[in-house]
Every structure is written in structure tokens, then in C-alpha cells.
Motif scaffolding. Structure first.
Motif, mmCIF file in Angstrom:
data_model
loop_
_atom_site.group_PDB
_atom_site.id
_atom_site.type_symbol
_atom_site.label_atom_id
_atom_site.label_comp_id
_atom_site.label_asym_id
_atom_site.label_seq_id
_atom_site.Cartn_x
_atom_site.Cartn_y
_atom_site.Cartn_z
ATOM 1 N N VAL A 65 -36.487 -9.561 27.947
ATOM 2 C CA VAL A 65 -35.199 -10.177 28.245
ATOM 3 C C VAL A 65 -34.179 -9.059 28.392
ATOM 4 O O VAL A 65 -34.086 -8.171 27.553
ATOM 5 N N ARG A 66 -33.439 -9.090 29.478
ATOM 6 C CA ARG A 66 -32.362 -8.125 29.679
ATOM 7 C C ARG A 66 -31.036 -8.852 29.531
ATOM 8 O O ARG A 66 -31.018 -10.060 29.287
ATOM 9 N N GLU A 67 -29.940 -8.128 29.709
ATOM 10 C CA GLU A 67 -28.633 -8.710 29.407
ATOM 11 C C GLU A 67 -28.295 -9.941 30.230
ATOM 12 O O GLU A 67 -27.465 -10.750 29.831
ATOM 13 N N TYR A 68 -28.956 -10.147 31.392
ATOM 14 C CA TYR A 68 -28.633 -11.333 32.185
ATOM 15 C C TYR A 68 -29.866 -12.129 32.583
ATOM 16 O O TYR A 68 -29.918 -12.716 33.636
ATOM 17 N N GLY A 69 -30.850 -12.185 31.686
ATOM 18 C CA GLY A 69 -31.974 -13.071 31.919
ATOM 19 C C GLY A 69 -33.335 -12.438 31.728
ATOM 20 O O GLY A 69 -33.466 -11.244 31.485
#
Length: 176
Positions: free
Chosen positions: A98-102
């Protein structure tokens, strides 16, 4: 006249883009840095110094792969590109994260490479929340490699990425 420190150089050649690729994200556009001959050479030299002694460097798609390839040439070593899911032919080894936007996933080839027990330094453009870099370290370790560290052009300390990738040692060329 001496050249400016690397961090100052990166800051002067980076453009901030608000709300890209998602609302609330402050994107660090490194295109001006990459297009500047002297600036690009300076950051490649700094990355090569950090990765010296490694058998390979790994670059995370896409901007990390760009600078990793250049650093590998300087180091006279190989480069491994860590790609987004679906960009490599099978068989592959993948890692979801998971990254900062999904959610996202990265992959490397599962065969055709001798990766066992080789030392590798991961190179990426920006350390934000640490999701991508942490996933890359897990992926390379599962492939049998000895991940000895990581290097990034820009670290965003407020997002806590360094803590998320601990105990992996990361060296940042600049902070924003």
C-alpha cells in the motif's frame, strides 16, 4: 566557483505539483533535474558513491530505474529494474503493498537471473510513506538477494517512510 551541495541542487531543480496524481498528494517532479546535464551527473555520482561495492543496483519503476541504470554504468555493475505489475512477461515474483494513495504491486523476473546471495542496493526517487521501498526490499530478499541498503533522491520525513522501512539503512540526498 564550487558547485552547490547536492541537496540544494536537487531542491533548485525540482518542481512541486499539488494534487497529483491524486488530491492531497504533493508530487515531486524531477524532470528538470534529469534534463539538466550537470545536475543529473551530480546526483548519479552521489548515488553511485552510496551503492559502491554492491553486485547490483535495483531501480524502482520508473524514475528510480532511470537513475539506478545511470549509477550502475558509473559502478560498472548490473542493474535490476523493479517493475509495476503486468509490465514483465511471466514468470515473475511479485509483492503487493500500500502506498500513500492506494494499493499497488511490483515484480521482478522469476527466472533467467542469478540473484542468489548477491548484494544489492535499492535506488528510488522519493521516500514518502516507505511502502514501495519496503515492498522492494521484501521482494528482493525473497528472491535470495542480500539487500545492503537503499538510496533516494528526496525524502519526505513528515510522512514517516524511514520508520516504515527500518531496519533497512537508507541514505537520502535531500529532504523536503
Amino acid at each position: 566557483m564550487s558547485s552547490p551541495p547536492v541537496a540544494q541542487l536537487i531542491a533548485s531543480l525540482t518542481r512541486d505539483v499539488a494534487d497529483f496524481p491524486e488530491p492531497g498528494v504533493q508530487f515531486k517532479d524531477l524532470t528538470p533535474l534529469f534534463a539538466d546535464r550537470d545536475g543529473f551527473a551530480t546526483v548519479v555520482d552521489a548515488l553511485a558513491e552510496i551503492a559502491s561495492g554492491a553486485d547490483l543496483v535495483a531501480g524502482i519503476e520508473s524514475r528510480g530505474s532511470l537513475v539506478a541504470a545511470a549509477a550502475a554504468v558509473r559502478l560498472n555493475c548490473g542493474v535490476l529494474s523493479i517493475r509495476k505489475r503486468g509490465k514483465l512477461p511471466p514468470p515473475v515474483i511479485g509483492e503487493d503493498y500500500v502506498r500513500e494513495y492506494g494499493p499497488a504491486a511490483i515484480e521482478i523476473p522469476a527466472d533467467g537471473l542469478d540473484l542468489q546471495d548477491r548484494s544489492i542496493v535499492i535506488i528510488d526517487d522519493v521516500l514518502a510513506t516507505g511502502g514501495t521501498l519496503s515492498a522492494a526490499a521484501r521482494l528482493l530478499t525473497r528472491a535470495g538477494m542480500n539487500v545492503t541498503g537503499a538510496a533516494v533522491l528526496v525524502e519526505l520525513p513528515a510522512l514517516g517512510g524511514r520508520e516504515a522501512i527500518a531496519p533497512l539503512a537508507v541514505q537520502s540526498l535531500s529532504y523536503a
